[in-house]
Design a protein around this motif. Structure first.
Motif, short mmCIF file in Angstrom:
data_model
loop_
_atom_site.label_atom_id
_atom_site.label_comp_id
_atom_site.label_asym_id
_atom_site.label_seq_id
_atom_site.Cartn_x
_atom_site.Cartn_y
_atom_site.Cartn_z
N ASP A 112 -48.93 -49.34 -7.27
CA ASP A 112 -49.47 -49.91 -8.51
C ASP A 112 -48.77 -51.23 -8.82
O ASP A 112 -47.58 -51.40 -8.53
N GLU A 113 -49.50 -52.17 -9.41
CA GLU A 113 -48.93 -53.48 -9.72
C GLU A 113 -47.71 -53.37 -10.63
O GLU A 113 -46.76 -54.14 -10.50
N VAL A 114 -47.75 -52.42 -11.53
CA VAL A 114 -46.62 -52.22 -12.44
C VAL A 114 -45.38 -51.79 -11.65
O VAL A 114 -44.27 -52.27 -11.89
N GLN A 118 -41.82 -53.76 -11.19
CA GLN A 118 -40.54 -53.12 -11.49
C GLN A 118 -39.58 -53.20 -10.31
O GLN A 118 -38.38 -53.47 -10.49
N ASP A 155 -41.93 -55.81 -24.22
CA ASP A 155 -43.21 -56.38 -23.83
C ASP A 155 -44.08 -56.54 -25.08
O ASP A 155 -44.39 -55.56 -25.76
N THR A 195 -38.65 -48.63 -21.91
CA THR A 195 -38.75 -47.92 -20.63
C THR A 195 -37.42 -47.80 -19.90
O THR A 195 -37.28 -46.96 -19.00
N THR A 199 -35.33 -55.71 -16.39
CA THR A 199 -36.13 -56.90 -16.69
C THR A 199 -35.18 -58.09 -16.64
O THR A 199 -34.03 -57.96 -16.22
#
Length: 295
Positions: A112-114, A118, A155, A195, A199
């Motif tokens: 997944d792109e997420v 990450q 975010d 989360t 980041t």
């Protein structure tokens, strides 16, 4: 207390790191030292992520070169009794963490792109993590602290932004009662407040880390140590008559940063300006030069 931030070129070689050691150890007051990744390492970490995603195993020899660069620097600058410990830390981060992350990117086409984002954030954070490990083992009486524990982002409408309220609370908890003489932290990197995922504050964000800490802790000054003598009247590579600007206002510095001057990451000015904290731009390779003061 004051905050010193050292950029990638300042921690990029044995000679520059030894200058960092002298600068920090010469400070009479409590200092927080925020460091970038070794010069060029962030670009290498990103390039290796691209290679792995494209199923190009050329990332493997690059990773080995990154590993040996860090180990060679440890041999040259780290306090003798701390060398084995520091080498073990670097080897663990590279052989266990980074190699696993790149392997995951390389063998999975359906992530997944997420998840990919990450993984890439976790990868790029290792530049500052590894450089700070070296710096904290190089400087006498240095104590390492982990920035993502107290620098938090959130975010907001698809954009990653500093969560000032959470960060302010956590920074005060981490440092307000500290009696540690020399504190080493990672610039640039952070955690998502919701989360817990790694980041960052954007490329150049180590300056911002320094400003955040200086503002929250009411530091006496923020020093940005880089590879130029300060803000210049023109680009010295194009204009040999360019000279250092000895003093600027916050507004003047912000205007120059917004116009493309690469000396300071643009978001850096606002937090310290709000507290009236002076910012010094100094040259790690020419530490006796007066530099530029922004106030």
């Amino acid at each position: 207390m004051k905050v010193l931030k050292f950029g990638g070129t300042s921690v990029g070689s044995v000679d520059s790191l030894l200058n960092v050691k002298k600068i920090v150890e010469s400070c009479d007051e409590q200092v927080i030292v925020a460091v970038s990744a070794l010069g060029g390492v962030t670009n290498q970490l990103i390039a290796m992520s691209d290679m792995a995603q494209n199923h190009d195993d050329a990332w493997q020899p690059v990773l080995e070169s990154v590993k040996h660069r860090h180990l060679d620097i440890i041999d040259a600058v780290v306090i003798e009794e701390l060398k084995p410990q520091c080498r073990q830390v670097i080897e663990q981060f590279i052989d266990n963490n980074l190699r696993s992350y790149y392997g995951t990117l390389m063998v999975n086409d359906d992530l997944d792109e997420v998840v990919v984002a990450q993984l890439r954030d976790a990868i790029v954070a290792h530049g500052e993590i590894m450089s700070s490990a070296i710096v904290s083992c190089m400087i006498v009486d240095a104590t390492p602290h982990f920035s993502p524990r107290f620098i938090k982002t959130r975010d907001i409408e698809g954009e990653r932004r500093l969560d000032w309220e959470a960060t302010e609370t956590l920074v005060k908890q981490e440092f307000s009662d500290s009696t540690e003489r020399r504190i080493v932290v990672q610039g640039f990197i952070a955690d998502d407040v919701e989360t817990g995922q790694k980041t960052n504050l954007g490329r150049g964000g180590s300056d911002y880390t320094g400003a955040i800490l200086a503002a929250i802790l009411d530091a006496s000054s923020l020093e940005i140590w880089t590879d130029v003598d300060g803000f210049m009247t023109a680009d010295p590579r194009k204009d040999p008559t360019a000279t250092v600007i000895p003093e600027m206002t916050y507004e003047q510095a912000q205007e120059m940063c917004d116009a493309g001057a690469k000396v300071i990451y643009p978001p850096t000015i606002a937090p310290v300006a709000g507290k009236g904290i002076p910012v010094w731009v100094k040259n790690t390779f020419n530490p006796d030069a007066p530099g530029t003061v922004i106030k």
